[in-house]
Motif scaffolding. Structure first.
Motif, PDB file in Angstrom:
ATOM      1  N   THR A 108       0.834  -1.200   0.000  1.00  0.00           N
ATOM      2  CA  THR A 108       0.000   0.000   0.000  1.00  0.00           C
ATOM      3  C   THR A 108       0.868   1.249   0.000  1.00  0.00           C
ATOM      4  O   THR A 108       2.025   1.208   0.405  1.00  0.00           O
ATOM      5  CB  THR A 108      -0.953   0.009   1.220  1.00  0.00           C
ATOM      6  N   LYS A 109       0.313   2.328  -0.446  1.00  0.00           N
ATOM      7  CA  LYS A 109       0.959   3.634  -0.347  1.00  0.00           C
ATOM      8  C   LYS A 109       0.732   4.166   1.070  1.00  0.00           C
ATOM      9  O   LYS A 109      -0.141   3.703   1.796  1.00  0.00           O
ATOM     10  CB  LYS A 109       0.367   4.616  -1.364  1.00  0.00           C
ATOM     11  N   SER A 110       1.488   5.184   1.461  1.00  0.00           N
ATOM     12  CA  SER A 110       1.313   5.769   2.782  1.00  0.00           C
ATOM     13  C   SER A 110      -0.063   6.432   2.898  1.00  0.00           C
ATOM     14  O   SER A 110      -0.603   6.923   1.905  1.00  0.00           O
ATOM     15  CB  SER A 110       2.433   6.768   3.079  1.00  0.00           C
ATOM     16  N   PRO A 111      -0.640   6.446   4.100  1.00  0.00           N
ATOM     17  CA  PRO A 111      -2.002   6.961   4.280  1.00  0.00           C
ATOM     18  C   PRO A 111      -2.211   8.388   3.776  1.00  0.00           C
ATOM     19  O   PRO A 111      -3.306   8.743   3.359  1.00  0.00           O
ATOM     20  CB  PRO A 111      -2.217   6.876   5.789  1.00  0.00           C
ATOM     21  N   ASN A 112      -1.165   9.210   3.789  1.00  0.00           N
ATOM     22  CA  ASN A 112      -1.332  10.584   3.304  1.00  0.00           C
ATOM     23  C   ASN A 112      -1.605  10.639   1.797  1.00  0.00           C
ATOM     24  O   ASN A 112      -1.963  11.687   1.273  1.00  0.00           O
ATOM     25  CB  ASN A 112      -0.098  11.432   3.639  1.00  0.00           C
ATOM     26  N   TRP A 164      -3.791   8.326   0.381  1.00  0.00           N
ATOM     27  CA  TRP A 164      -5.057   7.628   0.181  1.00  0.00           C
ATOM     28  C   TRP A 164      -6.156   8.625  -0.175  1.00  0.00           C
ATOM     29  O   TRP A 164      -6.136   9.778   0.254  1.00  0.00           O
ATOM     30  CB  TRP A 164      -5.470   6.876   1.427  1.00  0.00           C
ATOM     31  N   ASN A 175      -4.216  14.238  -1.911  1.00  0.00           N
ATOM     32  CA  ASN A 175      -2.871  13.746  -2.084  1.00  0.00           C
ATOM     33  C   ASN A 175      -1.911  14.701  -1.380  1.00  0.00           C
ATOM     34  O   ASN A 175      -1.624  15.777  -1.882  1.00  0.00           O
ATOM     35  CB  ASN A 175      -2.550  13.658  -3.580  1.00  0.00           C
ATOM     36  N   MET A 222       0.007  14.983   9.971  1.00  0.00           N
ATOM     37  CA  MET A 222      -1.288  14.852   9.315  1.00  0.00           C
ATOM     38  C   MET A 222      -2.399  15.602  10.064  1.00  0.00           C
ATOM     39  O   MET A 222      -3.566  15.450   9.751  1.00  0.00           O
ATOM     40  CB  MET A 222      -1.673  13.369   9.200  1.00  0.00           C
TER      41      MET A 222
END
Length: 189
Positions: free
Chosen positions: A88-92, A94, A98, A128
């Motif tokens: 997965t990509k980092s939550p930031n 998602w 972006n 975040m």
């Protein structure tokens, strides 16, 4: 260089009001990663994290017994391949927002990998925060540094993260229909 080494943590000024300041130190020596955790609550206090003798081509002879190897902390065996259960990509990154300015990371989630270090300071990402909470950022940082993550022992989303901006140098073993192939990924593309 060969020799005797000592690494220590020095609490130059305690600002925890007696609560203590938790810390975690990681050290890599000749491919072995060691971890030491502790807590200091007195101004001027020092704690030895690592003391060892290093000779070229040999595993460091640790003189202190209060540290663990990295794989002990994450329930993994160093040098062994582990099944990847997700990527997965980092939550930031998602959803529709972006926030690449907060980092561009790819995470490989690993089977049976879990944080056994009591999870302090790992479950909250201050970068975040919504703008309304930025003024209490330091308060949140102190709170999360002292607060263990609940149910960390049963977490199913632990693994390795790699930044787009850094070298990866990760070796993957791909297994399909009884055939295996080793692939080294050196960077993000």
């Amino acid at each position: 260089m060969e020799g005797n080494y000592r690494f220590y943590v020095h609490n130059y000024r305690d600002r925890s009001n007696g609560w203590g300041t938790p810390f975690k130190v990681e050290l890599e020596v000749a491919g072995q990663v060691y971890t030491h955790q502790g807590e200091l609550s007195v101004t001027g206090a020092q704690e030895t994290a690592f003391e060892f003798i290093y000779k070229k081509g040999q595993i460091a002879k640790m003189l202190t017994s209060n540290q663990s190897r990295e794989h002990d902390t994450w329930n993994l065996t160093q040098g062994a391949f582990v099944e990847v259960t997700g990527i997965t990509k980092s939550p930031n990154l998602w959803g529709e927002r972006n926030w690449e300015q907060s980092g561009n990371h790819t995470f490989f989630l690993l089977k049976d990998c879990r944080d056994e270090s009591q999870g302090k300071g790992r479950g909250f990402f201050n970068e975040m925060l919504i703008s309304e909470l930025r003024e209490i950022r330091k308060t949140l940082e102190i709170y999360t540094a002292m607060t263990p993550i609940k149910a960390a022992e049963v977490a199913t989303a632990c693994g390795l993260g790699f930044s787009k901006e850094a070298e990866w140098n990760v070796l993957l073993k791909i297994s399909i229909d009884g055939m295996e192939r080793l692939i080294k990924i050196d960077r993000f593309d």
